[in-house]
Design an enzyme around this catalytic site. Structure first.
Site, short mmCIF file in Angstrom:
data_model
loop_
_atom_site.label_atom_id
_atom_site.label_comp_id
_atom_site.label_asym_id
_atom_site.label_seq_id
_atom_site.Cartn_x
_atom_site.Cartn_y
_atom_site.Cartn_z
N ALA A 32 -2.26 25.65 -14.24
CA ALA A 32 -2.06 24.58 -15.25
C ALA A 32 -1.32 24.88 -16.52
O ALA A 32 -1.37 23.98 -17.56
CB ALA A 32 -3.52 23.88 -15.51
N THR A 36 1.98 25.05 -21.60
CA THR A 36 1.44 24.86 -22.82
C THR A 36 2.43 25.49 -23.87
O THR A 36 2.55 25.33 -25.16
CB THR A 36 0.29 25.93 -22.82
N ARG A 44 -8.37 21.98 -19.38
CA ARG A 44 -9.42 22.46 -19.87
C ARG A 44 -9.41 23.60 -20.66
O ARG A 44 -10.48 24.12 -20.96
CB ARG A 44 -10.15 23.03 -18.48
N ASP A 118 3.83 17.23 -15.66
CA ASP A 118 4.56 16.86 -16.42
C ASP A 118 6.04 16.60 -16.01
O ASP A 118 6.87 16.11 -16.79
CB ASP A 118 4.41 17.71 -17.78
N HIS A 133 -0.79 18.72 -7.74
CA HIS A 133 -1.68 17.55 -8.42
C HIS A 133 -0.97 16.41 -8.82
O HIS A 133 -1.11 15.84 -9.75
CB HIS A 133 -2.04 18.55 -9.87
N CYS A 141 1.52 0.95 -8.10
CA CYS A 141 0.24 -0.12 -8.04
C CYS A 141 -0.45 0.56 -6.74
O CYS A 141 -0.12 0.86 -5.84
CB CYS A 141 0.94 -1.43 -7.75
N CYS A 144 -0.38 -2.85 -3.92
CA CYS A 144 0.91 -3.14 -3.20
C CYS A 144 1.65 -1.96 -3.18
O CYS A 144 2.67 -2.14 -2.38
CB CYS A 144 1.48 -4.23 -3.70
N CYS A 163 -0.62 -4.86 -12.02
CA CYS A 163 0.41 -5.14 -11.48
C CYS A 163 0.37 -6.43 -11.34
O CYS A 163 -0.83 -7.37 -11.58
CB CYS A 163 0.40 -4.58 -9.97
N SER A 204 -6.23 31.67 -13.37
CA SER A 204 -7.24 33.03 -13.27
C SER A 204 -7.45 33.16 -11.94
O SER A 204 -8.04 34.19 -11.70
CB SER A 204 -8.40 32.41 -13.82
ZN LIG Z 1 0.64 -4.53 -6.83
#
Ligand SMILES: [Zn+2]
Length: 254
Positions: A32, A36, A44, A118, A133, A141, A144, A163, A204
């Site tokens: 993650a 940075t 975290r 990102d 992720h 939405c 829908c 929405c 890690s």
């Molecule tokens: Zn919708």
């Protein structure tokens, strides 16, 4: 840095550049933290979240604020947090993102697997990106499935962005309590299994999914770049305890 460390670093960089030169199916896997160095905070990382609590978030666990429960039980809290903390607009890729894109263009890379959300690899023009992720760059939405511009979550002035159908408009990121997108997971496993050079950065390697994914790589060359030692260091051909940017600015595209 003393002289010895410097020459160690230079000789390791030479070894890494030789490995890259001789490889055709390089797979990168980033925890993650790659961004940075572009100032996107790790969720975290104690330097960020735990030390810069906004008062109204103080009594929540950081994991809860990015969880499925929070989105659906307290959506106004979720979106306030998201808007304050995960606004990636205007953040630029760094040297690592750009070098990976150049390596891909040179035909070296078969996948960039990332836990970052990102979209900065794509901003640097990488195409073979697997987002484990999800991404803040896609917004939809939940009822829908209509797609919205990623800006919508920040420009919509309502506490909860709805929405037109009445559903909640949410980012396409994997929240705590949600399972990883199965396509991304399968593609990541396959790419790792076929890689001739596997470069892992800033994880890690002790928590899911990194600790599981690394097991699919069984042969050839493993490189680990992390600020602290990891349990897999003993299996790696090269280990750097450095920032990604310091290593990648010395990566040569031949
Ligand atoms: Zn919708």
């Amino acid at each position: 840095m003393n002289k010895k460390d410097n020459s160690d670093f230079s000789s390791k960089m030479k070894a890494l550049n030789d490995l890259i030169q001789n490889s055709r199916n390089i797979v990168f896997f980033w925890g993650a933290w790659v961004s940075t160095e572009s100032w996107v905070p790790d969720f975290r990382s104690k330097d960020w979240l735990y030390n810069q609590h906004d008062i109204q978030f103080d009594h929540y666990q950081p994991e809860y604020l990015l969880s499925h429960s929070c989105l659906y039980n307290e959506p106004q809290v979720f979106f306030e947090y998201y808007r304050q903390k995960l606004d990636c607009r205007g953040i630029k890729p760094n040297i690592t993102h750009y070098k990976l894109a150049e390596l891909e263009k040179a035909g070296k890379v078969s996948a960039v697997i990332t836990q970052n959300i990102d979209g900065l690899h794509q901003s640097a023009w990488s195409e073979k990106v697997i987002e484990l992720h999800g991404t803040t760059q896609k917004v939809y939405c939940d009822t829908c499935n209509k797609n919205y511009n990623s800006d919508f979550l920040f420009t919509d002035k309502r506490a909860i962005p709805f929405c037109t159908c009445g559903g909640i408009v949410r980012p396409d990121v994997t929240l705590y309590e949600e399972s990883l997108p199965s396509d991304a997971w399968n593609n990541a496993m396959q790419a790792i299994a076929k890689a001739d050079l596997f470069i892992i950065g800033w994880t890690s390697l002790t928590v899911y999914p990194a600790n599981t994914l690394v097991q699919f790589f069984r042969w050839k060359h493993l490189v680990i770049i992390n600020k602290d030692p990891t349990p897999q260091d003993q299996f790696a051909e090269l280990v750097f305890h450095e920032n990604l940017g310091k290593v990648f600015e010395k990566v040569e595209i031949r």
